[in-house]
Design an enzyme around this catalytic site. Structure first.
Site, PDB file in Angstrom:
ATOM      1  N   GLU A 175       0.961  -1.084  -0.039  1.00 52.85           N
ATOM      2  CA  GLU A 175       0.080  -0.077  -0.090  1.00 52.85           C
ATOM      3  C   GLU A 175       0.844   1.340   0.184  1.00 52.85           C
ATOM      4  O   GLU A 175       1.202   1.737   1.055  1.00 52.85           O
ATOM      5  CB  GLU A 175      -0.967   0.012   1.248  1.00 52.85           C
ATOM      6  CG  GLU A 175      -1.877   1.047   1.429  1.00 52.85           C
ATOM      7  CD  GLU A 175      -2.770   1.320   2.639  1.00 52.85           C
ATOM      8  OE1 GLU A 175      -2.825   0.436   3.489  1.00 52.85           O
ATOM      9  OE2 GLU A 175      -3.364   2.241   2.440  1.00 52.85           O
ATOM     10  N   LYS A 217      -2.770  -2.128  -2.942  1.00 52.82           N
ATOM     11  CA  LYS A 217      -3.690  -1.135  -2.391  1.00 52.82           C
ATOM     12  C   LYS A 217      -3.268   0.173  -2.703  1.00 52.82           C
ATOM     13  O   LYS A 217      -2.618   0.705  -1.824  1.00 52.82           O
ATOM     14  CB  LYS A 217      -3.718  -1.537  -0.953  1.00 52.82           C
ATOM     15  CG  LYS A 217      -4.694  -0.519  -0.145  1.00 52.82           C
ATOM     16  CD  LYS A 217      -5.278  -1.093   1.195  1.00 52.82           C
ATOM     17  CE  LYS A 217      -5.980  -0.143   1.829  1.00 52.82           C
ATOM     18  NZ  LYS A 217      -6.566  -0.756   2.982  1.00 52.82           N
TER      19      LYS A 217
END
Ligand code: 13P
Length: 338
Positions: A175, A217
């Site tokens: 992420e 992500k």
């Protein structure tokens, strides 16, 4: 197929997405303040328990990201919270980063902590049931930033983390979040995110990370919250998909977006519009925190008698986002539920 690859695919299974319930104690404290709830170990447990007992989990949620405190907690009746999640057919996941600190050499920017000792923590989480993990790098846009130092250091840390996870048979959620705070327009976000993603995939390659066993992500390409002009849903969808096609190899099984401060309905509309542009090389779904939880938190407000309506609110957002992950959401469904 390896366990890693199987689990990565499960996390982005058709029509499902991830519930990010991994707020640190400080962050959940702020959310509880806003609804007038005192944050204690028990109130945090009660709130998370109500989410994990929501029936719609079975249909729309593939995985739940937990905070360290939560993964070791039991429900009020003694059932481990991780068991509630697996009983709902979802995979438990764990946030393993330890927050951020000022980046040496670029003190206005942040680097994520938590690599020290990580190889020892991961097998304990696996044993408790975690099959995936999360690490968030934070990239701010502003005058003269991000610096190369920040983009590179965060990409490198993400790759080190991802390699350690795979070594422990845990799927890493990678992420790198380009923040929505600021006045920048969508094209500046696009440019910075493209840079960040390219740097991240280069570092993943150097670290020997198997792309079939990760979930990315990212943020969407979107204007800053204080931008003079907001980009429309179609523009966000088209630019985000173009950006991802330029940066993310098709061997990555899926991309699960963060909501990053978008409103509930915006986050759903953007995801839906992207999937309507398909077919796409990877599954595109959600890994939302605020965009799934804002409504149930408000409905709950810490009261037992509100548990059922909080669960209805969570079920509604999960269903809307589940449909959006298939490109089958229509705005009229929002009104029906209201
Ligand atoms: P938001 O969807 O609230 O951005 O949270 C997702 C997340 O896990 C951020 O790290």
């Amino acid at each position: 197929m390896s366990e890693l690859e199987k689990n990565a695919r499960r996390m982005v299974a058709a029509g499902k997405g991830i519930l990010a319930a991994d707020e640190s104690t400080t962050t959940i404290g702020k959310r509880f303040d806003a609804i007038g709830v005192v944050s204690t170990e028990t109130s945090r447990r009660d709130y998370r328990e109500l989410m994990f007992r929501t029936g719609a989990m079975k249909e729309f949620i593939s995985g739940v990201i937990l905070y360290d405190e939560t993964i070791w907690q039991d429900a009020a009746d003694g059932t481990p919270l991780v068991k509630l999640i697996t009983d709902a057919g979802a995979l438990p996941g764990i946030k393993v980063d330890e927050g951020t600190e000022a980046l040496p050499g670029s003190p206005k920017e942040l680097i994520t902590k938590g690599l020290d000792g990580l190889s020892k923590r991961l097998p304990k989480y696996y044993e408790r049931g975690a099959r995936f993990a999360k690490w968030r790098g934070v990239i701010d846009i502003g005058a003269g930033i991000p610096s190369h130092n920040c983009v590179h250091a965060n990409a490198h840390a993400l790759a080190r983390y991802a390699a350690l996870c795979q070594q422990a048979n845990i799927v890493p959620i990678v992420e790198p979040e380009v923040m929505m705070d600021g006045e920048h327009d969508i094209d500046r976000c696009y440019g910075v995110t493209e840079w960040v993603l390219n740097e991240t995939f280069r570092e993943l390659y150097y670290a020997g990370v198997k792309l079939e066993g990760i979930v990315l992500k990212p943020n969407m390409a979107i204007a800053g919250k204080k931008a003079a002009k907001r980009a429309g849903v179609q523009e966000v969808a088209e630019k985000t998909v173009r950006m991802l096609k330029n940066c993310v190899p098709p061997s990555v099984p899926g991309i699960a977006f963060l909501s990053g401060g978008q409103s509930d309905e915006e986050a759903t509309a953007h995801l839906d519009a992207m999937n309507k542009l398909g077919p796409l090389p990877w599954a595109l779904t959600f890994s939302y925190g605020r965009a799934l939880q804002a409504a149930p938190q408000k409905a709950w407000s810490g009261k037992k008698e509100n548990v059922a309506s909080a669960q209805r609110a969570l079920a509604h957002r999960a269903r809307m986002n589940g449909l959006a992950s298939l490109g089958k959401w229509v705005q009229g469904l929002e009104k029906e539920a209201a």
